[in-house]
Design a protein around this motif. Structure first.
Motif, PDB file in Angstrom:
ATOM      1  N   TRP A  21       0.816  -1.214   0.000  1.00  0.00           N
ATOM      2  CA  TRP A  21       0.000   0.000   0.000  1.00  0.00           C
ATOM      3  C   TRP A  21       0.851   1.265   0.000  1.00  0.00           C
ATOM      4  O   TRP A  21       0.389   2.327   0.438  1.00  0.00           O
ATOM      5  CB  TRP A  21      -0.935   0.043   1.221  1.00  0.00           C
ATOM      6  CG  TRP A  21      -1.956  -1.048   1.261  1.00  0.00           C
ATOM      7  CD1 TRP A  21      -2.114  -2.080   0.381  1.00  0.00           C
ATOM      8  CD2 TRP A  21      -2.977  -1.221   2.259  1.00  0.00           C
ATOM      9  NE1 TRP A  21      -3.157  -2.894   0.779  1.00  0.00           N
ATOM     10  CE2 TRP A  21      -3.696  -2.396   1.913  1.00  0.00           C
ATOM     11  CE3 TRP A  21      -3.342  -0.512   3.391  1.00  0.00           C
ATOM     12  CZ2 TRP A  21      -4.769  -2.865   2.674  1.00  0.00           C
ATOM     13  CZ3 TRP A  21      -4.420  -0.981   4.151  1.00  0.00           C
ATOM     14  CH2 TRP A  21      -5.126  -2.130   3.792  1.00  0.00           C
ATOM     15  N   ILE A  23      -5.482  -1.439   9.157  1.00  0.00           N
ATOM     16  CA  ILE A  23      -5.000  -2.781   9.511  1.00  0.00           C
ATOM     17  C   ILE A  23      -3.723  -2.700  10.351  1.00  0.00           C
ATOM     18  O   ILE A  23      -3.409  -3.645  11.079  1.00  0.00           O
ATOM     19  CB  ILE A  23      -4.793  -3.683   8.275  1.00  0.00           C
ATOM     20  CG1 ILE A  23      -3.747  -3.104   7.328  1.00  0.00           C
ATOM     21  CG2 ILE A  23      -6.107  -3.933   7.582  1.00  0.00           C
ATOM     22  CD1 ILE A  23      -3.331  -4.106   6.255  1.00  0.00           C
ATOM     23  N   MET A  24      -3.008  -1.581  10.263  1.00  0.00           N
ATOM     24  CA  MET A  24      -1.855  -1.428  11.165  1.00  0.00           C
ATOM     25  C   MET A  24      -2.384  -1.234  12.595  1.00  0.00           C
ATOM     26  O   MET A  24      -1.793  -1.749  13.560  1.00  0.00           O
ATOM     27  CB  MET A  24      -0.992  -0.247  10.748  1.00  0.00           C
ATOM     28  CG  MET A  24       0.316  -0.158  11.509  1.00  0.00           C
ATOM     29  SD  MET A  24       1.390   1.143  10.869  1.00  0.00           S
ATOM     30  CE  MET A  24       2.937   0.736  11.696  1.00  0.00           C
ATOM     31  N   MET A  29      -4.973  -2.656  13.704  1.00  0.00           N
ATOM     32  CA  MET A  29      -5.287  -4.011  14.164  1.00  0.00           C
ATOM     33  C   MET A  29      -4.012  -4.742  14.575  1.00  0.00           C
ATOM     34  O   MET A  29      -4.019  -5.528  15.527  1.00  0.00           O
ATOM     35  CB  MET A  29      -6.032  -4.768  13.068  1.00  0.00           C
ATOM     36  CG  MET A  29      -7.409  -4.205  12.814  1.00  0.00           C
ATOM     37  SD  MET A  29      -8.299  -5.077  11.531  1.00  0.00           S
ATOM     38  CE  MET A  29      -8.626  -6.640  12.339  1.00  0.00           C
ATOM     39  N   GLY A  30      -2.925  -4.479  13.837  1.00  0.00           N
ATOM     40  CA  GLY A  30      -1.636  -5.051  14.233  1.00  0.00           C
ATOM     41  C   GLY A  30      -1.213  -4.572  15.609  1.00  0.00           C
ATOM     42  O   GLY A  30      -0.701  -5.356  16.420  1.00  0.00           O
ATOM     43  N   PHE A  31      -1.461  -3.290  15.902  1.00  0.00           N
ATOM     44  CA  PHE A  31      -1.152  -2.752  17.243  1.00  0.00           C
ATOM     45  C   PHE A  31      -1.968  -3.499  18.313  1.00  0.00           C
ATOM     46  O   PHE A  31      -1.462  -3.818  19.392  1.00  0.00           O
ATOM     47  CB  PHE A  31      -1.477  -1.267  17.330  1.00  0.00           C
ATOM     48  CG  PHE A  31      -0.666  -0.369  16.434  1.00  0.00           C
ATOM     49  CD1 PHE A  31       0.608  -0.712  16.014  1.00  0.00           C
ATOM     50  CD2 PHE A  31      -1.182   0.870  16.021  1.00  0.00           C
ATOM     51  CE1 PHE A  31       1.353   0.136  15.199  1.00  0.00           C
ATOM     52  CE2 PHE A  31      -0.445   1.714  15.215  1.00  0.00           C
ATOM     53  CZ  PHE A  31       0.819   1.351  14.799  1.00  0.00           C
ATOM     54  N   VAL A  64      -3.213  -6.549  18.193  1.00  0.00           N
ATOM     55  CA  VAL A  64      -2.706  -7.915  18.382  1.00  0.00           C
ATOM     56  C   VAL A  64      -1.393  -7.884  19.173  1.00  0.00           C
ATOM     57  O   VAL A  64      -1.169  -8.713  20.068  1.00  0.00           O
ATOM     58  CB  VAL A  64      -2.510  -8.611  17.015  1.00  0.00           C
ATOM     59  CG1 VAL A  64      -1.806  -9.961  17.196  1.00  0.00           C
ATOM     60  CG2 VAL A  64      -3.845  -8.817  16.324  1.00  0.00           C
ATOM     61  N   HIS A  96      -9.315 -14.649  16.687  1.00  0.00           N
ATOM     62  CA  HIS A  96     -10.238 -13.783  15.938  1.00  0.00           C
ATOM     63  C   HIS A  96     -10.057 -12.349  16.394  1.00  0.00           C
ATOM     64  O   HIS A  96      -9.928 -12.093  17.595  1.00  0.00           O
ATOM     65  CB  HIS A  96     -11.689 -14.225  16.173  1.00  0.00           C
ATOM     66  CG  HIS A  96     -12.686 -13.412  15.405  1.00  0.00           C
ATOM     67  ND1 HIS A  96     -13.440 -12.416  15.980  1.00  0.00           N
ATOM     68  CD2 HIS A  96     -13.038 -13.436  14.103  1.00  0.00           C
ATOM     69  CE1 HIS A  96     -14.218 -11.877  15.054  1.00  0.00           C
ATOM     70  NE2 HIS A  96     -13.999 -12.474  13.911  1.00  0.00           N
ATOM     71  N   ILE A  97     -10.012 -11.458  15.441  1.00  0.00           N
ATOM     72  CA  ILE A  97      -9.985 -10.032  15.792  1.00  0.00           C
ATOM     73  C   ILE A  97     -10.833  -9.273  14.787  1.00  0.00           C
ATOM     74  O   ILE A  97     -10.817  -9.584  13.585  1.00  0.00           O
ATOM     75  CB  ILE A  97      -8.543  -9.480  15.867  1.00  0.00           C
ATOM     76  CG1 ILE A  97      -8.564  -8.026  16.352  1.00  0.00           C
ATOM     77  CG2 ILE A  97      -7.789  -9.645  14.558  1.00  0.00           C
ATOM     78  CD1 ILE A  97      -7.255  -7.568  16.953  1.00  0.00           C
ATOM     79  N   ASP A  98     -11.604  -8.326  15.297  1.00  0.00           N
ATOM     80  CA  ASP A  98     -12.535  -7.563  14.474  1.00  0.00           C
ATOM     81  C   ASP A  98     -12.332  -6.090  14.816  1.00  0.00           C
ATOM     82  O   ASP A  98     -12.492  -5.696  15.978  1.00  0.00           O
ATOM     83  CB  ASP A  98     -13.968  -8.004  14.804  1.00  0.00           C
ATOM     84  CG  ASP A  98     -14.992  -7.377  13.877  1.00  0.00           C
ATOM     85  OD1 ASP A  98     -14.737  -6.294  13.326  1.00  0.00           O
ATOM     86  OD2 ASP A  98     -16.059  -7.988  13.702  1.00  0.00           O
ATOM     87  N   GLY A  99     -11.960  -5.296  13.838  1.00  0.00           N
ATOM     88  CA  GLY A  99     -11.711  -3.876  14.080  1.00  0.00           C
ATOM     89  C   GLY A  99     -12.629  -2.991  13.250  1.00  0.00           C
ATOM     90  O   GLY A  99     -12.831  -3.239  12.054  1.00  0.00           O
ATOM     91  N   VAL A 100     -13.213  -1.997  13.897  1.00  0.00           N
ATOM     92  CA  VAL A 100     -14.051  -1.013  13.205  1.00  0.00           C
ATOM     93  C   VAL A 100     -13.241   0.270  13.079  1.00  0.00           C
ATOM     94  O   VAL A 100     -12.777   0.820  14.089  1.00  0.00           O
ATOM     95  CB  VAL A 100     -15.354  -0.753  13.981  1.00  0.00           C
ATOM     96  CG1 VAL A 100     -16.168   0.352  13.308  1.00  0.00           C
ATOM     97  CG2 VAL A 100     -16.178  -2.032  14.087  1.00  0.00           C
ATOM     98  N   PHE A 101     -13.054   0.723  11.848  1.00  0.00           N
ATOM     99  CA  PHE A 101     -12.249   1.918  11.596  1.00  0.00           C
ATOM    100  C   PHE A 101     -13.175   3.140  11.682  1.00  0.00           C
ATOM    101  O   PHE A 101     -13.841   3.499  10.733  1.00  0.00           O
ATOM    102  CB  PHE A 101     -11.573   1.845  10.228  1.00  0.00           C
ATOM    103  CG  PHE A 101     -10.741   0.596  10.023  1.00  0.00           C
ATOM    104  CD1 PHE A 101     -10.255  -0.130  11.107  1.00  0.00           C
ATOM    105  CD2 PHE A 101     -10.449   0.134   8.758  1.00  0.00           C
ATOM    106  CE1 PHE A 101      -9.487  -1.274  10.922  1.00  0.00           C
ATOM    107  CE2 PHE A 101      -9.693  -1.004   8.567  1.00  0.00           C
ATOM    108  CZ  PHE A 101      -9.218  -1.715   9.647  1.00  0.00           C
ATOM    109  N   ALA A 105      -2.940  -9.269  11.224  1.00  0.00           N
ATOM    110  CA  ALA A 105      -3.079  -8.009  10.485  1.00  0.00           C
ATOM    111  C   ALA A 105      -2.590  -8.161   9.051  1.00  0.00           C
ATOM    112  O   ALA A 105      -3.163  -7.569   8.125  1.00  0.00           O
ATOM    113  CB  ALA A 105      -2.310  -6.892  11.197  1.00  0.00           C
ATOM    114  N   LYS A 150     -12.116  -4.315   9.365  1.00  0.00           N
ATOM    115  CA  LYS A 150     -11.685  -5.649   8.942  1.00  0.00           C
ATOM    116  C   LYS A 150     -11.875  -6.606  10.110  1.00  0.00           C
ATOM    117  O   LYS A 150     -11.873  -6.201  11.281  1.00  0.00           O
ATOM    118  CB  LYS A 150     -10.199  -5.663   8.578  1.00  0.00           C
ATOM    119  CG  LYS A 150      -9.759  -4.602   7.586  1.00  0.00           C
ATOM    120  CD  LYS A 150      -9.899  -5.064   6.172  1.00  0.00           C
ATOM    121  CE  LYS A 150      -9.240  -4.061   5.228  1.00  0.00           C
ATOM    122  NZ  LYS A 150      -9.669  -4.251   3.848  1.00  0.00           N
ATOM    123  N   VAL A 176     -10.536 -10.830  11.067  1.00  0.00           N
ATOM    124  CA  VAL A 176      -9.875 -12.039  10.590  1.00  0.00           C
ATOM    125  C   VAL A 176     -10.043 -13.135  11.629  1.00  0.00           C
ATOM    126  O   VAL A 176      -9.980 -12.893  12.834  1.00  0.00           O
ATOM    127  CB  VAL A 176      -8.385 -11.767  10.251  1.00  0.00           C
ATOM    128  CG1 VAL A 176      -7.590 -11.377  11.469  1.00  0.00           C
ATOM    129  CG2 VAL A 176      -7.743 -12.975   9.587  1.00  0.00           C
TER     130      VAL A 176
END
Lengths: 140, 147
Positions: A36, A60-61, A63-65, A67, A81-86, B55, B82, B84
């Protein structure tokens, strides 16, 4: 406190606050690695030309934070499982504050549910979400 | 105004794209490290259990966002979030395929009009067609009011 197994977890526990690296250089490296790369994530000026307040941190970064915050707290756990709302853009070179709280525990299955947020220093939520973590069951 | 139930009947659960991927170890490392990851199986390419972070899986994108015959709803799709679900580790160099379909379509009425949410689900499988992960992308479209 670092979590080793499911019996270490208490309902309502707040995970240690994690403040990740949101510098433009770090964000740009992430964006390029996921394909990206470009002004939106690598240049404040370029992002402003696209109508944004500054270079964005990819959702998605965020979401990486989230995790990473879980793994720092529970090094033996597996995020299933992880679900993130932007909810609103995160801007590079501004602090992001990751927090999470335990909302459910299933000791039989070794599962923990977490509610998580990424906020800025004005306490405005940028990303919120939930995660399900599998932890080792306690040794008999 | 678009009929959501009609859209669901026409488009849900029909695969509209399939794309092959092979994940690069260096990219997996960069994504893990820049995210603040500390677990060895994500930040050490020599680790026996080296694998992609959740991610990273969210970044896998099909060739198209929506089915080719999906109607234009007027607004620009925004990335609303998203999710996963991981069933098995995905390794660097492992051939995988992402198969995409529309999993859900729903709307919400706001003060400024109707927002349409489209959940694009990618099922990530290995060469044996074993399901490794599911990645959901929520597209949000602000519907243009009828002229």
């Amino acid at each position: 406190m670092s979590i080793e197994n499911i019996l270490d977890v208490e309902f309502g526990t707040e995970l240690p606050v994690f403040e990740p690296d949101t510098t433009l250089a770090n964000v740009g490296a992430f964006a390029r690695a996921v394909g990206w790369g470009g002004p939106r994530f690598e240049s404040h000026e370029g992002a402003r030309k696209e109508g944004f307040p500054g270079a964005l941190v990819p959702g998605i970064m965020g979401m990486g934070f989230l995790v990473s915050a879980i793994h720092r707290w529970a090094p033996t756990g597996t995020v299933e499982h992880i679900d993130g709302v932007f909810r609103a853009p995160m801007i590079a070179d501004t602090p992001a504050i990751i927090s999470a709280v335990v909302t459910d525990i299933d000791e039989d299955e070794g599962l923990v549910e977490l509610d998580m947020t990424v906020k800025n220093t004005k306490d405005e939520t940028r990303v919120f979400g939930t995660a399900r973590l599998r932890l080792p069951k306690a040794e008999a | 105004m678009v009929d959501i139930e009609e859209l669901k009947k026409q488009f849900l659960n029909a695969e509209f794209d399939s794309k092959n991927f092979v994940l690069d170890a260096e990219n997996l490392l960069v994504v893990a490290k820049t995210s603040g990851e500390t677990r060895a199986q994500f930040i050490d390419a020599e680790h026996a259990d080296f694998q992609a972070t959740p991610a990273f899986l969210c970044s896998l994108a099909s060739g198209r966002h929506l089915p080719i015959d999906f109607p234009a709803l007027g607004g620009i799709p925004m990335d609303g979030g998203k999710a996963v679900e991981c069933f098995a580790p995905i390794r660097a160099g492992q051939p995988i395929t992402g198969k995409s379909h529309l999993h859900d379509i729903y709307d919400k009425q706001g003060r400024s009009g109707r927002m349409i949410f489209i959940v694009v689900r990618m099922e990530i499988v290995d060469t044996e067609d074993t399901l490794l992960a599911i990645s959901d992308s929520r597209l949000v479209i602000r519907e243009k009011p009828a002229a």
